[in-house]
Write a protein that holds these residues in place. Structure first.
Motif, PDB file in Angstrom:
ATOM      1  N   SER A 200       0.806  -1.212   0.000  1.00 34.22           N
ATOM      2  CA  SER A 200       0.000   0.000   0.000  1.00 34.22           C
ATOM      3  C   SER A 200       0.842   1.266   0.000  1.00 34.22           C
ATOM      4  CB  SER A 200      -0.931   0.011   1.220  1.00 34.22           C
ATOM      5  OG  SER A 200      -0.214   0.245   2.419  1.00 34.22           O
ATOM      6  N   PHE A 201       2.123   1.162   0.325  1.00 32.73           N
ATOM      7  CA  PHE A 201       2.975   2.348   0.341  1.00 32.73           C
ATOM      8  C   PHE A 201       3.390   2.767  -1.066  1.00 32.73           C
ATOM      9  CE2 PHE A 201       4.131   0.561   4.668  1.00 32.73           C
ATOM     10  CZ  PHE A 201       3.303   1.434   5.347  1.00 32.73           C
ATOM     11  N   GLY A 202       3.258   1.879  -2.039  1.00 34.48           N
ATOM     12  CA  GLY A 202       3.518   2.237  -3.425  1.00 34.48           C
ATOM     13  C   GLY A 202       4.951   2.077  -3.879  1.00 34.48           C
ATOM     14  N   ASP A 203       5.903   2.662  -3.145  1.00 33.33           N
ATOM     15  CA  ASP A 203       7.287   2.675  -3.641  1.00 33.33           C
ATOM     16  C   ASP A 203       8.176   1.612  -2.998  1.00 33.33           C
ATOM     17  OD1 ASP A 203       7.008   3.975  -1.190  1.00 33.33           O
ATOM     18  OD2 ASP A 203       8.698   5.306  -1.540  1.00 33.33           O
ATOM     19  N   ILE A 204       7.800   1.086  -1.826  1.00 34.72           N
ATOM     20  CA  ILE A 204       8.692   0.178  -1.120  1.00 34.72           C
ATOM     21  C   ILE A 204       8.693  -1.216  -1.747  1.00 34.72           C
ATOM     22  CG2 ILE A 204       9.143  -0.968   1.090  1.00 34.72           C
ATOM     23  CD1 ILE A 204       8.200   1.540   2.480  1.00 34.72           C
ATOM     24  N   ASP A 205       7.519  -1.729  -2.071  1.00 39.85           N
ATOM     25  CA  ASP A 205       7.429  -3.072  -2.637  1.00 39.85           C
ATOM     26  C   ASP A 205       8.258  -3.244  -3.912  1.00 39.85           C
ATOM     27  OD1 ASP A 205       5.984  -5.800  -2.716  1.00 39.85           O
ATOM     28  OD2 ASP A 205       5.514  -4.947  -4.671  1.00 39.85           O
ATOM     29  N   PRO A 206       8.187  -2.316  -4.890  1.00 33.54           N
ATOM     30  CA  PRO A 206       9.006  -2.497  -6.094  1.00 33.54           C
ATOM     31  C   PRO A 206      10.515  -2.519  -5.807  1.00 33.54           C
ATOM     32  CG  PRO A 206       7.297  -0.860  -6.466  1.00 33.54           C
ATOM     33  CD  PRO A 206       7.307  -1.133  -5.002  1.00 33.54           C
ATOM     34  N   LYS A 207      10.935  -1.816  -4.769  1.00 36.17           N
ATOM     35  CA  LYS A 207      12.367  -1.764  -4.466  1.00 36.17           C
ATOM     36  C   LYS A 207      12.855  -2.989  -3.706  1.00 36.17           C
ATOM     37  CE  LYS A 207      12.249   2.357  -2.490  1.00 36.17           C
ATOM     38  NZ  LYS A 207      12.717   3.616  -1.839  1.00 36.17           N
ATOM     39  N   THR A 208      11.955  -3.665  -3.004  1.00 33.27           N
ATOM     40  CA  THR A 208      12.397  -4.752  -2.130  1.00 33.27           C
ATOM     41  C   THR A 208      12.010  -6.145  -2.616  1.00 33.27           C
ATOM     42  OG1 THR A 208      10.395  -4.544  -0.801  1.00 33.27           O
ATOM     43  CG2 THR A 208      12.325  -3.304  -0.072  1.00 33.27           C
ATOM     44  N   ASP A 209      10.886  -6.286  -3.339  1.00 29.69           N
ATOM     45  CA  ASP A 209      10.344  -7.621  -3.589  1.00 29.69           C
ATOM     46  C   ASP A 209      10.051  -7.916  -5.048  1.00 29.69           C
ATOM     47  OD1 ASP A 209       9.627 -10.079  -2.379  1.00 29.69           O
ATOM     48  OD2 ASP A 209       7.498  -9.582  -2.490  1.00 29.69           O
ATOM     49  N   THR A 210      10.612  -7.138  -5.967  1.00 27.30           N
ATOM     50  CA  THR A 210      10.358  -7.358  -7.390  1.00 27.30           C
ATOM     51  C   THR A 210      11.150  -8.558  -7.899  1.00 27.30           C
ATOM     52  OG1 THR A 210       9.908  -5.021  -7.812  1.00 27.30           O
ATOM     53  CG2 THR A 210      10.554  -6.357  -9.704  1.00 27.30           C
ATOM     54  N   ARG A 211      10.465  -9.407  -8.661  1.00 23.82           N
ATOM     55  CA  ARG A 211      11.140 -10.532  -9.304  1.00 23.82           C
ATOM     56  C   ARG A 211      11.740 -10.065 -10.630  1.00 23.82           C
ATOM     57  NH1 ARG A 211       6.474 -12.528  -6.977  1.00 23.82           N
ATOM     58  NH2 ARG A 211       5.240 -12.436  -8.893  1.00 23.82           N
ATOM     59  N   GLU A 212      12.643 -10.851 -11.165  1.00 24.95           N
ATOM     60  CA  GLU A 212      13.400 -10.415 -12.338  1.00 24.95           C
ATOM     61  C   GLU A 212      12.494 -10.068 -13.515  1.00 24.95           C
ATOM     62  OE1 GLU A 212      17.456 -11.676 -14.761  1.00 24.95           O
ATOM     63  OE2 GLU A 212      16.396 -13.190 -13.573  1.00 24.95           O
ATOM     64  N   ASP A 213      11.438 -10.862 -13.721  1.00 23.41           N
ATOM     65  CA  ASP A 213      10.559 -10.591 -14.856  1.00 23.41           C
ATOM     66  C   ASP A 213       9.543  -9.494 -14.563  1.00 23.41           C
ATOM     67  OD1 ASP A 213       9.164 -12.050 -13.017  1.00 23.41           O
ATOM     68  OD2 ASP A 213       8.414 -13.556 -14.416  1.00 23.41           O
ATOM     69  N   GLY A 214       9.591  -8.938 -13.361  1.00 20.96           N
ATOM     70  CA  GLY A 214       8.687  -7.849 -13.015  1.00 20.96           C
ATOM     71  C   GLY A 214       9.331  -6.481 -13.071  1.00 20.96           C
ATOM     72  N   VAL A 215      10.602  -6.433 -13.452  1.00 23.81           N
ATOM     73  CA  VAL A 215      11.321  -5.154 -13.513  1.00 23.81           C
ATOM     74  C   VAL A 215      10.816  -4.342 -14.707  1.00 23.81           C
ATOM     75  CG1 VAL A 215      13.582  -4.049 -13.723  1.00 23.81           C
ATOM     76  CG2 VAL A 215      13.349  -6.187 -12.440  1.00 23.81           C
ATOM     77  N   GLU A 216      10.406  -3.122 -14.436  1.00 23.82           N
ATOM     78  CA  GLU A 216       9.893  -2.252 -15.491  1.00 23.82           C
ATOM     79  C   GLU A 216      11.045  -1.552 -16.213  1.00 23.82           C
ATOM     80  OE1 GLU A 216       6.846  -2.297 -16.266  1.00 23.82           O
ATOM     81  OE2 GLU A 216       5.977  -3.293 -14.518  1.00 23.82           O
ATOM     82  N   PRO A 217      10.814  -1.121 -17.471  1.00 21.10           N
ATOM     83  CA  PRO A 217      11.850  -0.386 -18.192  1.00 21.10           C
ATOM     84  C   PRO A 217      12.325   0.822 -17.404  1.00 21.10           C
ATOM     85  CG  PRO A 217      10.062  -0.994 -19.679  1.00 21.10           C
ATOM     86  CD  PRO A 217       9.602  -1.348 -18.292  1.00 21.10           C
ATOM     87  N   GLY A 218      13.627   0.975 -17.277  1.00 19.44           N
ATOM     88  CA  GLY A 218      14.199   2.092 -16.547  1.00 19.44           C
ATOM     89  C   GLY A 218      14.325   1.857 -15.057  1.00 19.44           C
ATOM     90  N   GLN A 219      13.773   0.762 -14.554  1.00 17.75           N
ATOM     91  CA  GLN A 219      13.843   0.449 -13.127  1.00 17.75           C
ATOM     92  C   GLN A 219      15.084  -0.381 -12.833  1.00 17.75           C
ATOM     93  OE1 GLN A 219      10.583  -1.965 -11.710  1.00 17.75           O
ATOM     94  NE2 GLN A 219      11.505  -2.311  -9.694  1.00 17.75           N
ATOM     95  N   GLN A 220      15.811  -0.024 -11.794  1.00 15.82           N
ATOM     96  CA  GLN A 220      16.931  -0.840 -11.352  1.00 15.82           C
ATOM     97  C   GLN A 220      16.397  -2.001 -10.538  1.00 15.82           C
ATOM     98  OE1 GLN A 220      19.602   0.948  -8.539  1.00 15.82           O
ATOM     99  NE2 GLN A 220      21.143  -0.669  -8.709  1.00 15.82           N
ATOM    100  N   TRP A 221      16.896  -3.193 -10.828  1.00 12.45           N
ATOM    101  CA  TRP A 221      16.448  -4.364 -10.075  1.00 12.45           C
ATOM    102  C   TRP A 221      17.189  -4.400  -8.742  1.00 12.45           C
ATOM    103  CZ3 TRP A 221      17.717 -10.188 -11.178  1.00 12.45           C
ATOM    104  CH2 TRP A 221      16.885 -10.992 -10.382  1.00 12.45           C
ATOM    105  N   THR A 222      16.452  -4.280  -7.667  1.00 14.18           N
ATOM    106  CA  THR A 222      17.025  -4.273  -6.328  1.00 14.18           C
ATOM    107  C   THR A 222      16.199  -5.210  -5.442  1.00 14.18           C
ATOM    108  OG1 THR A 222      15.647  -2.396  -5.658  1.00 14.18           O
ATOM    109  CG2 THR A 222      17.834  -1.887  -6.556  1.00 14.18           C
ATOM    110  N   GLY A 223      16.649  -5.411  -4.219  1.00 15.93           N
ATOM    111  CA  GLY A 223      15.859  -6.145  -3.246  1.00 15.93           C
ATOM    112  C   GLY A 223      16.242  -7.598  -3.087  1.00 15.93           C
ATOM    113  N   TRP A 224      15.378  -8.309  -2.377  1.00 15.04           N
ATOM    114  CA  TRP A 224      15.644  -9.698  -2.015  1.00 15.04           C
ATOM    115  C   TRP A 224      15.965 -10.592  -3.207  1.00 15.04           C
ATOM    116  CZ3 TRP A 224      11.520  -8.201   1.666  1.00 15.04           C
ATOM    117  CH2 TRP A 224      11.905  -8.336   3.015  1.00 15.04           C
TER     118      TRP A 224
END
Length: 346
Positions: A200-224
């Motif tokens: 629900s926070f919007g920005d934290i989940d993409p930075k911490t829990d994104t899987r490789e195939d969920g990375v959007e264009p221009g997004q750095q893959w970070t997190g677990w």
């Protein structure tokens, strides 16, 4: 980690938990009609469009009725400003329909349909008008107590997560691959128990829990999962990984500080419980989440535990509005607990 023995399907329990949201609202609606929502927003989600039946709604309980008329599996989100997730429904198959009940306060929102479950989605703006949404719902001290107790639970999980993540990061930074691997799953338990609030926070989940195939264009893959790949696929830790480990700690500290202001309602608790069970039953069961470490059973257990906690807190209200639903849920939840031998600790 002991193997988990689970023979009962999660899908029926997940579907029943969804009804808890409607039962909660039926029990506290000022109209006393038992209706699941004071308004209905119909969403026609196709492969190329996201059509909504109305662009303006009254504040309060709302039923979002989604029909997937496209050829791809889709998902639908209700976003508040800043892409804060108010509610969501994933894995909506072609030709199927589903409804999610939520509460909307006055303000601007976006409905996002994501055919193929990728990208930012096709979006439509809606406006919610009227007084405070809480004015449309009669006060129930039991619901207030449930929300307060759940917020405390989420805070406790966030607090307990941080030391384990710090140990995980320390192992990565010293190049101790074996210890980092051992700490990977335990470091995620508190997150997985309360994932809907984190989203629900919007920005934290993409930075911490994104899987490789969920990375959007221009997004750095970070997190677990970025670190998971290094540990299990590469078998080594790079200087970049050490920086990403520090970033993971920072992002989870950010989450920890935000719990007190998170938008939590009785309805979002019930919807969140369903989201957790649906995620296990329709996504994680395929192994897509922890695809490199194969530590999925730990995530499964944490998701189920988090859903059980939300239901436990809402049960006193639902038992009055729909005792048959409670009887069915009690049987399903008890069966899951008895058969689940995997209980990660925080």
């Amino acid at each position: 980690m002991p193997a988990a023995r689970r023979t009962r399907p999660l899908v029926p329990v997940g579907a029943l938990v969804a009804a808890t949201a409607a039962s909660v609202l039926a029990g506290c609606s000022s109209s006393g009609s038992g209706s699941p929502g004071s308004g209905t927003l119909r969403v026609d989600a196709s492969d190329t469009a996201c059509r909504v039946s109305v662009n303006t709604l009254a504040a309060g309980p709302v039923s979002v009725a989604v029909s997937n008329t496209g050829s791809k599996v889709t998902e639908v989100y209700v976003y508040a400003p800043g892409d804060r997730i108010v509610t969501e429904r994933e894995n909506i198959g072609p030709g199927t329909r589903t409804t999610v009940t939520t509460e909307l306060k006055p303000g601007s929102y976006e409905i996002a349909c994501k055919p193929g479950m990728t990208g930012d989605g096709i979006r439509q703006k809606i406006t919610v008008t009227g007084g405070d949404a809480s004015a449309t719902v009669a006060a129930d001290p039991r619901l207030d107590a449930a929300v307060a107790a759940y917020r405390g639970y989420v805070q406790q999980q966030a607090d307990a997560t941080l030391p384990v993540v710090q140990q995980f990061a320390a192992a990565l930074k010293t190049g101790d691959v074996a210890r980092a691997q051992a700490l990977f799953a335990p470091s995620r338990v508190g997150w997985e128990r309360t994932e809907p609030v984190a989203e629900s926070f919007g920005d934290i989940d993409p930075k911490t829990d994104t899987r490789e195939d969920g990375v959007e264009p221009g997004q750095q893959w970070t997190g677990w999962h970025r670190l998971e790949k290094s540990l299990w696929v590469n078998g080594t830790v790079t200087p970049e990984d050490a920086q990403l480990a520090d970033q993971l700690v920072t992002d989870l500290q950010d989450r920890q500080k935000r719990i007190g202001t998170a938008e939590i309602t009785a309805t979002s608790m019930a919807n969140g419980a369903k989201e957790l069970l649906d995620e296990v039953a329709t996504g994680k069961v395929t192994g897509e989440e922890d695809r490199y470490s194969h530590t999925d059973l730990s995530d499964f257990a944490a998701n189920v535990e988090g859903a059980q906690k939300a239901y436990e807190l809402l049960r006193p209200v639902v038992v009055e509005t729909d005792p048959q639903l409670v009887a069915t849920l009690d049987g399903g939840v008890t069966g899951q607990s008895e058969e689940n031998a995997c209980s990660p600790t925080t």
